[in-house]
Design an enzyme around this catalytic site. Structure first.
Site, short mmCIF file in Angstrom:
data_model
loop_
_atom_site.label_atom_id
_atom_site.label_comp_id
_atom_site.label_asym_id
_atom_site.label_seq_id
_atom_site.Cartn_x
_atom_site.Cartn_y
_atom_site.Cartn_z
NE ARG A 157 23.03 -4.21 -14.84
CZ ARG A 157 22.09 -3.86 -14.00
NH1 ARG A 157 22.40 -3.44 -12.80
NH2 ARG A 157 20.82 -3.97 -14.33
CD GLN A 193 1.76 -0.56 -5.27
OE1 GLN A 193 1.32 -1.49 -5.91
NE2 GLN A 193 1.12 -0.07 -4.24
CD GLU A 195 20.33 -0.54 -16.17
OE1 GLU A 195 21.42 -0.83 -16.72
OE2 GLU A 195 19.45 -1.37 -15.98
CE1 TYR A 207 22.16 6.44 -12.94
CE2 TYR A 207 22.19 4.06 -13.29
CZ TYR A 207 21.62 5.18 -12.70
OH TYR A 207 20.53 5.04 -11.89
CG HIS A 260 17.39 5.03 -15.15
ND1 HIS A 260 16.76 3.86 -14.78
CD2 HIS A 260 18.53 5.05 -14.44
CE1 HIS A 260 17.49 3.21 -13.90
NE2 HIS A 260 18.58 3.91 -13.67
P1 FAD Z 1 -9.88 -6.07 1.17
O1 FAD Z 1 -8.90 -6.53 0.19
O2 FAD Z 1 -11.05 -5.31 0.68
O3 FAD Z 1 -10.40 -7.34 1.99
C1 FAD Z 1 -11.43 -7.30 2.90
C2 FAD Z 1 -12.03 -8.70 3.06
O4 FAD Z 1 -12.92 -8.72 4.17
C3 FAD Z 1 -12.84 -9.14 1.86
O5 FAD Z 1 -12.36 -10.39 1.39
C4 FAD Z 1 -14.26 -9.26 2.39
O6 FAD Z 1 -15.00 -10.31 1.77
C5 FAD Z 1 -14.02 -9.55 3.86
N1 FAD Z 1 -15.14 -9.19 4.76
C6 FAD Z 1 -15.78 -8.01 4.84
N2 FAD Z 1 -16.72 -8.06 5.83
C7 FAD Z 1 -16.65 -9.29 6.39
C8 FAD Z 1 -17.34 -9.94 7.46
N3 FAD Z 1 -18.27 -9.34 8.18
N4 FAD Z 1 -17.00 -11.22 7.73
C9 FAD Z 1 -16.06 -11.87 7.03
N5 FAD Z 1 -15.37 -11.30 6.02
C10 FAD Z 1 -15.66 -10.02 5.71
N6 FAD Z 1 -3.17 -2.14 -4.34
C11 FAD Z 1 -1.87 -2.01 -4.55
O7 FAD Z 1 -1.14 -1.70 -3.62
N7 FAD Z 1 -1.31 -2.22 -5.77
C12 FAD Z 1 -2.06 -2.56 -6.84
O8 FAD Z 1 -1.53 -2.73 -7.94
C13 FAD Z 1 -3.45 -2.71 -6.66
N8 FAD Z 1 -4.25 -3.04 -7.68
C14 FAD Z 1 -5.58 -3.17 -7.48
C15 FAD Z 1 -6.39 -3.49 -8.56
C16 FAD Z 1 -7.76 -3.63 -8.38
C17 FAD Z 1 -8.61 -3.96 -9.56
C18 FAD Z 1 -8.32 -3.45 -7.08
C19 FAD Z 1 -9.82 -3.61 -6.87
C20 FAD Z 1 -7.52 -3.12 -6.02
C21 FAD Z 1 -6.16 -2.96 -6.20
N9 FAD Z 1 -5.32 -2.59 -5.16
C22 FAD Z 1 -3.98 -2.48 -5.37
C23 FAD Z 1 -5.85 -2.25 -3.84
C24 FAD Z 1 -5.64 -3.37 -2.83
O9 FAD Z 1 -6.12 -4.58 -3.34
C25 FAD Z 1 -6.32 -2.98 -1.53
O10 FAD Z 1 -5.72 -1.83 -1.01
C26 FAD Z 1 -6.24 -4.09 -0.49
O11 FAD Z 1 -6.85 -5.25 -0.97
C27 FAD Z 1 -6.92 -3.68 0.81
O12 FAD Z 1 -6.78 -4.74 1.70
P2 FAD Z 1 -7.77 -5.02 2.90
O13 FAD Z 1 -7.33 -6.30 3.48
O14 FAD Z 1 -7.82 -3.83 3.79
O15 FAD Z 1 -9.23 -5.13 2.27
P1 NAP Z 2 -8.45 6.50 -5.83
O1 NAP Z 2 -7.09 6.28 -6.32
O2 NAP Z 2 -8.66 7.33 -4.63
O3 NAP Z 2 -9.25 7.15 -7.07
C1 NAP Z 2 -10.59 7.51 -6.97
C2 NAP Z 2 -10.98 8.31 -8.20
O4 NAP Z 2 -12.34 8.66 -8.09
C3 NAP Z 2 -10.22 9.60 -8.37
O5 NAP Z 2 -9.89 9.71 -9.75
C4 NAP Z 2 -11.18 10.69 -7.95
O6 NAP Z 2 -10.83 11.76 -8.77
C5 NAP Z 2 -12.54 10.07 -8.22
N1 NAP Z 2 -13.58 10.43 -7.24
C6 NAP Z 2 -13.48 10.47 -5.89
N2 NAP Z 2 -14.67 10.81 -5.34
C7 NAP Z 2 -15.53 10.99 -6.35
C8 NAP Z 2 -16.90 11.37 -6.42
N3 NAP Z 2 -17.61 11.62 -5.31
N4 NAP Z 2 -17.47 11.47 -7.64
C9 NAP Z 2 -16.78 11.23 -8.76
N5 NAP Z 2 -15.48 10.88 -8.75
C10 NAP Z 2 -14.85 10.75 -7.57
O7 NAP Z 2 -9.18 5.14 -5.56
P2 NAP Z 2 -9.30 3.79 -6.39
O8 NAP Z 2 -9.04 3.98 -7.83
O9 NAP Z 2 -10.63 3.27 -5.97
O10 NAP Z 2 -8.16 2.88 -5.81
C11 NAP Z 2 -8.20 2.46 -4.44
C12 NAP Z 2 -6.82 2.23 -3.93
O11 NAP Z 2 -6.26 1.09 -4.55
C13 NAP Z 2 -5.93 3.40 -4.27
O12 NAP Z 2 -5.52 4.03 -3.09
C14 NAP Z 2 -4.77 2.83 -5.01
O13 NAP Z 2 -3.54 3.19 -4.40
C15 NAP Z 2 -4.94 1.33 -4.93
N6 NAP Z 2 -4.64 0.83 -6.27
C16 NAP Z 2 -3.38 0.90 -6.72
C17 NAP Z 2 -3.08 0.46 -7.97
C18 NAP Z 2 -1.67 0.51 -8.49
O14 NAP Z 2 -1.42 0.15 -9.63
N7 NAP Z 2 -0.70 0.91 -7.72
C19 NAP Z 2 -4.06 -0.03 -8.79
C20 NAP Z 2 -5.36 -0.09 -8.31
C21 NAP Z 2 -5.64 0.37 -7.05
P3 NAP Z 2 -11.56 13.17 -8.84
O15 NAP Z 2 -11.90 13.47 -7.43
O16 NAP Z 2 -10.58 14.08 -9.47
O17 NAP Z 2 -12.74 12.93 -9.72
FE1 SF4 Z 3 9.50 -3.95 -4.93
FE2 SF4 Z 3 8.46 -5.67 -3.18
FE3 SF4 Z 3 6.96 -4.73 -5.19
FE4 SF4 Z 3 8.95 -6.48 -5.61
S1 SF4 Z 3 7.07 -6.84 -4.46
S2 SF4 Z 3 8.55 -4.65 -6.79
S3 SF4 Z 3 10.46 -5.79 -4.15
S4 SF4 Z 3 7.83 -3.53 -3.52
#
Ligand code: FAD
Ligand code: NAP
Ligand code: SF4
Length: 685
Positions: A214, A339, A164, A166, A252
């Site tokens: 390793r 994460q 890695e 080191y 790394h």
């Molecule tokens: P949500 O996942 O939004 O779930 C809410 C649920 O509530 C939905 O299924 C909806 O249908 C349901 N619902 C709403 N209102 C009602 C109602 N009245 N009755 C019944 N059901 C209802 N996060 C990461 O940490 N790592 C990642 O790599 C990552 N990648 C992502 C990639 C993408 C493309 C997207 C879109 C998101 C990603 N996220 C990632 C973000 C992550 O998925 C969200 O932070 C997470 O899903 C939030 O969880 P939640 O349960 O709060 O809400």
């Molecule tokens: P986000 O990370 O908060 O990004 C939102 C983006 O929109 C920013 O680039 C912001 O940048 C822009 N923005 C905010 N308000 C705006 C406005 N009024 N007009 C125009 N641009 C605006 O949110 P997200 O991409 O929706 O993701 C949601 C959550 O899912 C995040 O918190 C993230 O952690 C999680 N997620 C994680 C991963 C992962 O790989 N770890 C992947 C997907 C999602 P500017 O304000 O600079 O324009």
């Molecule tokens: Fe790390 Fe858990 Fe994500 Fe696996 S699932 S990479 S152990 S945070």
């Protein structure tokens, strides 16, 4: 079901019960001022879960070898005493554990760092001091002393960290060793340091003591080792007394992601296989092996004698016990997101796990909860009926899934309502992103846990406050997630504007020229989605080509010129703020996302002011310069707002409501927080 995985491994003086090594992971518990009790509880849980052999995080043999100031080291009797808590706890559970000895060399994050040559690492702010011959000799003795102390502390063995990038690796590779004395220059001189360490460790620790070395088998940096050198080193390490050889992949500082979720499963087992049959001692394969099926397949097909998995044991301490008892479908699979583990460590926080918030908190937990993933109870069994609560969880995203399975495991009557036809919430979008296929596993795990714990799941049910009131719930957990934010830009209603939901759900066709408004996690994922072919699992060959890994090992370090696919579309990924685009992405994975999109010609622009959207395209200004991006579509990924329309009417009805996940707070939301909040709800009820 897994005959090769559960075949004991006879090491001569001791026998391991199976072929799985829980690989070394620094958790931050190593430095806690608690006599290592939290670390002991963490390892005890994994020993109970059936890991054949475990390795601790890196422990320095002296102060100069620290990863960071006041890092863990093994240099005194006091430290020996503290580590006895760890070894005792592991042995009480019937496990075995080795202590990893790691000297950071030029990767140390402190000003006293040393290295074979005074060459600064690209990932460290400090330049190392060149080691004198005397210091080199003293360091070899420090390694041997640390091994002897590890034995005194009750460890079953040590792992010598030689990969890695080191210190030991820094001696081996011409990249970092420019010395012309007996420790540098020729290959024999460059490997003198690791060989003397191996010999002295064996001498001081005794014969009946496991010593894993390793070896960096694929450096993935220029001026790394050649394959011939790797093979010669492994043979010499074996002759010097190693019990087993573990595989190290990538320094790394390498610009190749080696453990992120975009790396296909088992993508590096071929490296270990090249050495199979050349040595008599067992070889261990590693990197992105996260299921018993994959581990069994690699063992069966002769890729290695043993499999190392590290993060999969953070995600599920009971991985092996579940595999052994035909319950592999209950394994909470590591999705390789980094994460909560590596990203935490690189920010100086204690590690945990996105899919398992209990990880590294074992010391705080009652033992019933600790083992609840093994001994889940069906709803209401084992709880006095008077304490059973009827709870509604609204929304089956990660937050709602976590809350409902945990509440049901505690014996409550739980009803989970989901508006759509499937569980998962936004994970159903995330799983469609190329390289994020592991999210399917989390959904499989939750589906199983809902069933096992007797959660009553109501799909296709968008609930209202009246519905919940009529069914007499004592508590409602609102996990309804978010709604995408619509920014105020002139022309935002234009037909060429799409939401990320429409794109990722495949509702709309997307043109050849695209602007993405918002460069957060979702903006990056949408760009990746639009620049990759869909429907195929990324193959190992494809990954190697894209990231410049040479499977023929023609060049030193096994590096080749990366060759990404020609982009299907022209994409502009935009943000308003200053600073690097994607700066807030994960600490240990953000760079790979940026590099991946750059290779596909995605234009990443900051300080963008949005003017308007019309038939011509997206009109913007950057530092006063007006221009129009002639795009077919503008995709909005501008963040999110909480969806909690049920809160007010429910509270008005006097029904206690708890908000979690996106419904509670949409800013800075991720699945780590959503799942952890679901778990906290159950603890609090
Ligand atoms: P949500 O996942 O939004 O779930 C809410 C649920 O509530 C939905 O299924 C909806 O249908 C349901 N619902 C709403 N209102 C009602 C109602 N009245 N009755 C019944 N059901 C209802 N996060 C990461 O940490 N790592 C990642 O790599 C990552 N990648 C992502 C990639 C993408 C493309 C997207 C879109 C998101 C990603 N996220 C990632 C973000 C992550 O998925 C969200 O932070 C997470 O899903 C939030 O969880 P939640 O349960 O709060 O809400
Ligand atoms: P986000 O990370 O908060 O990004 C939102 C983006 O929109 C920013 O680039 C912001 O940048 C822009 N923005 C905010 N308000 C705006 C406005 N009024 N007009 C125009 N641009 C605006 O949110 P997200 O991409 O929706 O993701 C949601 C959550 O899912 C995040 O918190 C993230 O952690 C999680 N997620 C994680 C991963 C992962 O790989 N770890 C992947 C997907 C999602 P500017 O304000 O600079 O324009
Ligand atoms: Fe790390 Fe858990 Fe994500 Fe696996 S699932 S990479 S152990 S945070």
């Amino acid at each position: 079901m897994y005959p090769h995985l559960f075949k004991p491994l006879d090491l001569g003086f001791t026998t391991l019960p199976n072929r799985v090594l829980m690989g070394s992971m620094h958790t931050g518990l190593e430095e806690k001022k608690d006599d290592l009790r939290a670390l002991a509880a963490y390892f005890a849980a994994r020993a109970r879960g059936g890991a054949g052999l475990m390795v601790t995080g890196g422990i320095a043999p002296n102060r100069q070898g620290w990863l960071a100031p006041f890092g863990a080291k093994m240099t005194s009797g006091g430290e020996v005493r503290k580590h006895r808590n760890v070894t005792q706890a592991v042995h009480d559970e019937g496990g075995k554990i080795c202590m990893q000895i790691l000297h950071a060399g030029r990767y140390g994050m402190h000003p006293f760092l040393v290295a074979p040559s005074a060459i600064k690492a690209p990932i460290s702010p400090f330049k190392p001091w060149k080691m004198s011959g005397r210091l080199i000799r003293a360091t070899i003795h420090d390694f041997a002393d640390a091994a002897a102390r590890a034995r005194e502390a009750g460890y079953d063995g040590v792992e010598i960290m030689g990969s890695e990038g080191y210190l030991i690796n820094q001696f081996i590779a011409p990249r970092t060793n420019h010395r012309m004395d007996e420790w540098g220059g020729s290959f024999d001189n460059r490997i003198r340091f690791p060989l003397e360490i191996m010999q002295k460790v064996r001498e001081k620790a005794g014969k009946d003591f496991i010593v894993i070395f390793r070896v960096s088998m694929l450096d993935l940096v220029e001026e790394g080792s050649t394959w011939e050198e790797v093979e010669a080193l492994a043979l010499a390490i074996e002759a010097a007394g190693a019990t087993m050889i573990n595989t190290g992949i990538g320094w790394h500082e390498a610009r190749v992601p080696t453990i992120a979720t975009l790396v296909p499963r088992g993508a590096y087992a071929w490296v270990t296989k090249r050495l199979m049959g050349k040595l008599r001692i067992p070889l261990i394969a590693t990197n992105r092996i996260n299921t018993p099926e994959k581990a069994e397949e690699l063992l069966r097909e002769g890729f290695a004698d043993m499999i190392s998995m590290a993060r999969p044991f953070l995600a599920d301490p009971d991985f092996m016990v579940k595999a052994k008892t035909q319950r592999a479908d209950e394994i909470n699979t590591c999705i390789a997101c980094n994460q909560a583990c590596l990203d935490h460590i690189f920010r100086g926080r204690t590690a945990s796990c996105l899919v398992n918030p209990r990880a590294c908190r074992e010391w705080e937990l009652p033992s019933a909860e600790l083992s609840s993933s093994v001994h889940r109870r069906p709803s209401t069994v084992g709880r006095p009926p008077s304490t059973v609560k009827k709870v509604a969880v609204v929304g089956a995203g990660p937050a709602g899934l976590s809350a409902s399975t945990e509440l049901a495991a505690l014996g409550h009557e739980v009803h989970l309502f989901e508006a759509s036809a499937e569980i998962g919430g936004q994970f159903n979008l995330a799983k469609r992103i190329p390289g994020k296929e592991e999210f399917y596993e989390t959904l499989r795990y939750f589906r199983k846990m809902l069933d096992k714990n007797g959660v009553k799941v109501h799909l296709n049910t968008r609930v209202t406050a009246e519905m919940l009131q009529s069914q007499g719930f004592e508590k409602v957990v609102l996990a309804t997630g978010i709604k995408p934010r619509t920014p105020r830009i002139e022309g935002i209603e234009h037909p060429k504007v799409l939401s990320y939901l429409e794109v990722l759900q495949g509702q709309k066709q997307v043109g050849a020229q695209v602007a993405i408004i918002g460069a957060g996690g979702i903006g990056f994922d949408v760009a990746a989605y639009l620049t990759h072919e869909h429907g195929e699992q990324p193959s190992v060959a494809h990954y190697q080509q894209e990231w410049g890994i040479d499977p023929t090992y023609t060049q030193r370090g096994g590096v080749a010129r990366p060759a990404a696919e020609p982009p299907k579309r022209q994409i502009w990924l935009l943000q308003r703020s200053k600073g690097k685009v994607g700066e807030k992405l994960g600490k240990t994975t953000g760079w790979a996302h940026r590099l991946g999109l750059k290779a596909r010609n995605v234009q990443m622009w900051n300080e963008v002011e949005y003017r308007r959207i019309d038939d011509e395209g997206l009109h913007i200004a950057i530092q006063g310069q007006e221009q129009c991006l002639p795009v077919d579509h503008v995709i909005v990924c501008a963040g999110q707002e909480p969806l909690r329309e049920l809160q007010e009417p429910l509270e008005a009805m006097g029904i206690p409501v708890q908000l979690i996940g996106g419904a509670k707070e949409a800013g800075e939301l991720d699945a780590k927080r959503a799942i952890a909040e679901g778990w906290e709800v159950a603890k609090g009820l």
